[in-house]
Scaffold this motif. Structure first.
Motif, PDB file in Angstrom:
ATOM      1  N   MET A   1       0.816  -1.216   0.000  1.00 19.20           N
ATOM      2  CA  MET A   1       0.000   0.000   0.000  1.00 19.20           C
ATOM      3  C   MET A   1       0.854   1.274   0.000  1.00 19.20           C
ATOM      4  O   MET A   1       0.298   2.380   0.004  1.00 19.20           O
ATOM      5  N   ASN A   2       2.175   1.111   0.036  1.00 26.63           N
ATOM      6  CA  ASN A   2       3.098   2.259  -0.003  1.00 26.63           C
ATOM      7  C   ASN A   2       2.698   3.342   0.993  1.00 26.63           C
ATOM      8  O   ASN A   2       2.723   4.533   0.683  1.00 26.63           O
ATOM      9  N   GLY A   3       2.315   2.903   2.196  1.00 24.89           N
ATOM     10  CA  GLY A   3       1.834   3.865   3.190  1.00 24.89           C
ATOM     11  C   GLY A   3       2.549   3.721   4.516  1.00 24.89           C
ATOM     12  O   GLY A   3       3.744   3.438   4.569  1.00 24.89           O
ATOM     13  N   HIS A   4       1.783   3.923   5.574  1.00 22.06           N
ATOM     14  CA  HIS A   4       2.353   3.740   6.913  1.00 22.06           C
ATOM     15  C   HIS A   4       1.386   2.967   7.794  1.00 22.06           C
ATOM     16  O   HIS A   4       0.246   2.717   7.415  1.00 22.06           O
ATOM     17  N   MET A   5       1.854   2.608   8.964  1.00 24.91           N
ATOM     18  CA  MET A   5       1.162   1.624   9.786  1.00 24.91           C
ATOM     19  C   MET A   5      -0.182   2.116  10.326  1.00 24.91           C
ATOM     20  O   MET A   5      -0.307   3.262  10.749  1.00 24.91           O
ATOM     21  N   LEU A   6      -1.142   1.202  10.293  1.00 27.98           N
ATOM     22  CA  LEU A   6      -2.409   1.435  10.981  1.00 27.98           C
ATOM     23  C   LEU A   6      -2.187   1.212  12.477  1.00 27.98           C
ATOM     24  O   LEU A   6      -1.539   0.228  12.858  1.00 27.98           O
ATOM     25  N   PRO A   7      -2.708   2.089  13.327  1.00 29.28           N
ATOM     26  CA  PRO A   7      -2.605   1.821  14.774  1.00 29.28           C
ATOM     27  C   PRO A   7      -3.285   0.487  15.098  1.00 29.28           C
ATOM     28  O   PRO A   7      -4.376   0.201  14.600  1.00 29.28           O
ATOM     29  N   THR A   8      -2.625  -0.315  15.912  1.00 27.00           N
ATOM     30  CA  THR A   8      -3.171  -1.654  16.188  1.00 27.00           C
ATOM     31  C   THR A   8      -4.487  -1.594  16.951  1.00 27.00           C
ATOM     32  O   THR A   8      -5.273  -2.539  16.888  1.00 27.00           O
ATOM     33  N   ASP A   9      -4.732  -0.487  17.646  1.00 27.01           N
ATOM     34  CA  ASP A   9      -5.998  -0.375  18.395  1.00 27.01           C
ATOM     35  C   ASP A   9      -7.075   0.375  17.606  1.00 27.01           C
ATOM     36  O   ASP A   9      -8.145   0.676  18.132  1.00 27.01           O
ATOM     37  N   SER A  10      -6.811   0.660  16.321  1.00 27.40           N
ATOM     38  CA  SER A  10      -7.793   1.397  15.522  1.00 27.40           C
ATOM     39  C   SER A  10      -8.951   0.491  15.127  1.00 27.40           C
ATOM     40  O   SER A  10      -8.817  -0.735  15.056  1.00 27.40           O
ATOM     41  N   GLN A  11     -10.085   1.105  14.868  1.00 26.06           N
ATOM     42  CA  GLN A  11     -11.255   0.349  14.423  1.00 26.06           C
ATOM     43  C   GLN A  11     -10.960  -0.380  13.111  1.00 26.06           C
ATOM     44  O   GLN A  11     -11.442  -1.488  12.885  1.00 26.06           O
ATOM     45  N   GLU A  12     -10.151   0.243  12.262  1.00 27.59           N
ATOM     46  CA  GLU A  12      -9.835  -0.335  10.962  1.00 27.59           C
ATOM     47  C   GLU A  12      -8.997  -1.612  11.114  1.00 27.59           C
ATOM     48  O   GLU A  12      -9.290  -2.632  10.483  1.00 27.59           O
ATOM     49  N   MET A  13      -7.968  -1.562  11.942  1.00 30.96           N
ATOM     50  CA  MET A  13      -7.154  -2.759  12.162  1.00 30.96           C
ATOM     51  C   MET A  13      -8.004  -3.875  12.780  1.00 30.96           C
ATOM     52  O   MET A  13      -7.941  -5.036  12.345  1.00 30.96           O
ATOM     53  N   LYS A  14      -8.801  -3.516  13.764  1.00 34.91           N
ATOM     54  CA  LYS A  14      -9.647  -4.530  14.415  1.00 34.91           C
ATOM     55  C   LYS A  14     -10.616  -5.150  13.413  1.00 34.91           C
ATOM     56  O   LYS A  14     -10.859  -6.362  13.434  1.00 34.91           O
ATOM     57  N   ALA A  15     -11.157  -4.325  12.514  1.00 35.34           N
ATOM     58  CA  ALA A  15     -12.135  -4.820  11.537  1.00 35.34           C
ATOM     59  C   ALA A  15     -11.474  -5.766  10.536  1.00 35.34           C
ATOM     60  O   ALA A  15     -12.041  -6.814  10.186  1.00 35.34           O
ATOM     61  N   ILE A  16     -10.278  -5.422  10.072  1.00 35.95           N
ATOM     62  CA  ILE A  16      -9.576  -6.296   9.129  1.00 35.95           C
ATOM     63  C   ILE A  16      -9.285  -7.648   9.792  1.00 35.95           C
ATOM     64  O   ILE A  16      -9.497  -8.705   9.195  1.00 35.95           O
ATOM     65  N   VAL A  17      -8.813  -7.608  11.040  1.00 37.24           N
ATOM     66  CA  VAL A  17      -8.531  -8.864  11.751  1.00 37.24           C
ATOM     67  C   VAL A  17      -9.806  -9.688  11.921  1.00 37.24           C
ATOM     68  O   VAL A  17      -9.797 -10.910  11.742  1.00 37.24           O
ATOM     69  N   LYS A  18     -10.915  -9.039  12.247  1.00 41.79           N
ATOM     70  CA  LYS A  18     -12.189  -9.758  12.407  1.00 41.79           C
ATOM     71  C   LYS A  18     -12.620 -10.403  11.082  1.00 41.79           C
ATOM     72  O   LYS A  18     -13.158 -11.510  11.068  1.00 41.79           O
ATOM     73  N   TYR A  19     -12.395  -9.704   9.987  1.00 44.50           N
ATOM     74  CA  TYR A  19     -12.724 -10.293   8.675  1.00 44.50           C
ATOM     75  C   TYR A  19     -11.845 -11.513   8.404  1.00 44.50           C
ATOM     76  O   TYR A  19     -12.323 -12.545   7.933  1.00 44.50           O
ATOM     77  N   LEU A  20     -10.557 -11.422   8.751  1.00 49.80           N
ATOM     78  CA  LEU A  20      -9.658 -12.558   8.556  1.00 49.80           C
ATOM     79  C   LEU A  20     -10.053 -13.725   9.468  1.00 49.80           C
ATOM     80  O   LEU A  20      -9.936 -14.894   9.080  1.00 49.80           O
ATOM     81  N   GLU A  21     -10.529 -13.412  10.675  1.00 54.71           N
ATOM     82  CA  GLU A  21     -11.034 -14.463  11.565  1.00 54.71           C
ATOM     83  C   GLU A  21     -12.251 -15.142  10.933  1.00 54.71           C
ATOM     84  O   GLU A  21     -12.412 -16.367  11.006  1.00 54.71           O
ATOM     85  N   TYR A  22     -13.097 -14.342  10.305  1.00 53.22           N
ATOM     86  CA  TYR A  22     -14.286 -14.870   9.634  1.00 53.22           C
ATOM     87  C   TYR A  22     -13.885 -15.809   8.493  1.00 53.22           C
ATOM     88  O   TYR A  22     -14.441 -16.905   8.343  1.00 53.22           O
ATOM     89  N   LEU A  23     -12.883 -15.416   7.711  1.00 54.60           N
ATOM     90  CA  LEU A  23     -12.396 -16.268   6.626  1.00 54.60           C
ATOM     91  C   LEU A  23     -11.744 -17.543   7.158  1.00 54.60           C
ATOM     92  O   LEU A  23     -11.709 -18.558   6.460  1.00 54.60           O
ATOM     93  N   SER A  24     -11.217 -17.482   8.374  1.00 52.43           N
ATOM     94  CA  SER A  24     -10.428 -18.592   8.918  1.00 52.43           C
ATOM     95  C   SER A  24     -11.247 -19.555   9.771  1.00 52.43           C
ATOM     96  O   SER A  24     -10.692 -20.508  10.327  1.00 52.43           O
ATOM     97  N   ARG A  25     -12.537 -19.343   9.872  1.00 56.36           N
ATOM     98  CA  ARG A  25     -13.304 -20.088  10.865  1.00 56.36           C
ATOM     99  C   ARG A  25     -13.450 -21.573  10.548  1.00 56.36           C
ATOM    100  O   ARG A  25     -13.740 -22.363  11.441  1.00 56.36           O
ATOM    101  N   TYR A  26     -13.263 -21.973   9.299  1.00 57.34           N
ATOM    102  CA  TYR A  26     -13.347 -23.393   8.946  1.00 57.34           C
ATOM    103  C   TYR A  26     -11.978 -24.048   8.826  1.00 57.34           C
ATOM    104  O   TYR A  26     -11.885 -25.238   8.542  1.00 57.34           O
ATOM    105  N   ALA A  27     -10.931 -23.278   8.981  1.00 52.68           N
ATOM    106  CA  ALA A  27      -9.577 -23.786   8.717  1.00 52.68           C
ATOM    107  C   ALA A  27      -9.119 -24.748   9.810  1.00 52.68           C
ATOM    108  O   ALA A  27      -9.583 -24.675  10.953  1.00 52.68           O
ATOM    109  N   PRO A  28      -8.196 -25.653   9.489  1.00 53.24           N
ATOM    110  CA  PRO A  28      -7.662 -26.558  10.515  1.00 53.24           C
ATOM    111  C   PRO A  28      -6.880 -25.792  11.574  1.00 53.24           C
ATOM    112  O   PRO A  28      -6.553 -24.615  11.411  1.00 53.24           O
TER     113      PRO A  28
END
Length: 297
Positions: free
Chosen positions: A103-130
């Motif tokens: 993204m040629n940018g800089h870091m999202l704060p780990t406590d930001s709503q955006e970072m939390k939302a991306i992680v939650k989406y990845l958790e959603y994608l990972s819910r069936y994984a071994p």
């Protein structure tokens, strides 16, 4: 391909509970990234990206396409050791690696709503994984790397014959009608990934191209040969793109640096040009002989 790719990853099927709302926001961020954190989002304090790519431009089908670095199971695979930082890192740190490079940018704060939302989406994608998160089709396909330098002239021909229909002859892509994102992303120029991104490495890029390009290609029905993917990857990555700041801080242990990393320093005496366009086999042989390290990329 395992059934895990055919499970339900459609966020539209979720109700509007508080837990689901943040997953849906993560999905939006993943697919319309610049709309929320790009240079034109309307709030300079939220402009974490330097370009206008979306996560979906590399992680195809919203992160669920085999051999397009799918993100199914990614949560279970972190914390993870990464050679680029030479330490065990969190999923948030890995996302910020993309923020600073792809993204040629800089870091999202780990406590930001955006970072939390991306992680939650990845958790959603990972819910069936071994439990270990490892699935067939993760990462990119293997490629027989030609034992020669990239043929840039041939790469240009492959580009003209296969890529311009979407990415245009300028290589600068086609904007989506929403004005924020790209329907077909730029492959170079100011809105593309910087030279510190994994996709700026010829071998990585060729592996992605082989299983996914031209648009509609799948890993089990590739359109390009290994040689064509290799040459066009080299051609694309030799074009002008943003430069990541402080690239010399990457890979504190230089022996862990992939052989096609396009910027020095290196733990060897091969030229920067050879690291950019090969041939890569002599470099790989050097690491095996000198450090007993087997390198594949």
């Amino acid at each position: 391909m395992p059934n895990i790719y055919y499970m339900n990853y459609d966020v539209a099927s979720l109700n509007d509970s508080e837990a689901n709302t943040i997953i849906k926001y993560g999905y939006e961020l993943f697919n319309e990234t610049p709309k929320y954190i790009g240079p034109d989002n309307g709030n300079p304090n939220m402009a974490y990206q330097g370009n206008r790519l979306a996560c979906k431009n590399c992680h195809l089908n919203s992160g669920t396409k085999p051999y397009s670095a799918p993100l199914i199971g990614i949560i279970q695979r972190f914390p993870q050791f990464r050679g680029r930082e030479n330490k065990i890192g969190t999923i948030e740190e890995r996302i910020n690696g993309c923020m600073e490079r792809s993204m040629n940018g800089h870091m999202l704060p780990t406590d930001s709503q955006e970072m939390k939302a991306i992680v939650k989406y990845l958790e959603y994608l990972s819910r069936y994984a071994p439990k270990d998160g490892n699935i067939e089709g993760q990462g990119f396909v293997k490629l027989k790397i030609p034992n020669r330098p990239v043929n840039l002239a041939h790469g240009k021909i492959v580009f003209e014959n296969n890529c311009v229909v979407c990415h245009t002859s300028s290589g600068l892509g086609v904007k989506d009608s929403n004005g924020f994102t790209y329907e077909y992303p730029p492959l170079w120029g100011e809105d593309s990934y910087n030279h510190g991104a994994g996709m700026a490495r010829v071998i990585t890029s060729a592996q992605f191209i082989k299983a996914n390009m031209p648009f509609g290609t799948t890993y089990d029905a590739p359109v390009l040969t290994d040689e064509e993917a290799y040459d066009v990857a080299g051609y694309v990555n030799m074009q002008q793109r943003p430069l990541k700041s402080n690239p010399e801080k990457d890979f504190p242990d230089l022996k862990k640096k992939p052989v096609s990393t396009p910027y020095p320093p290196y733990a060897d005496n091969f030229s920067t040009e050879q690291h950019q366009i090969g041939p890569f086999q002599p470099i790989m042989e050097y690491y095996k002989k000198t450090y007993n390290i087997t390198k594949t990329k």
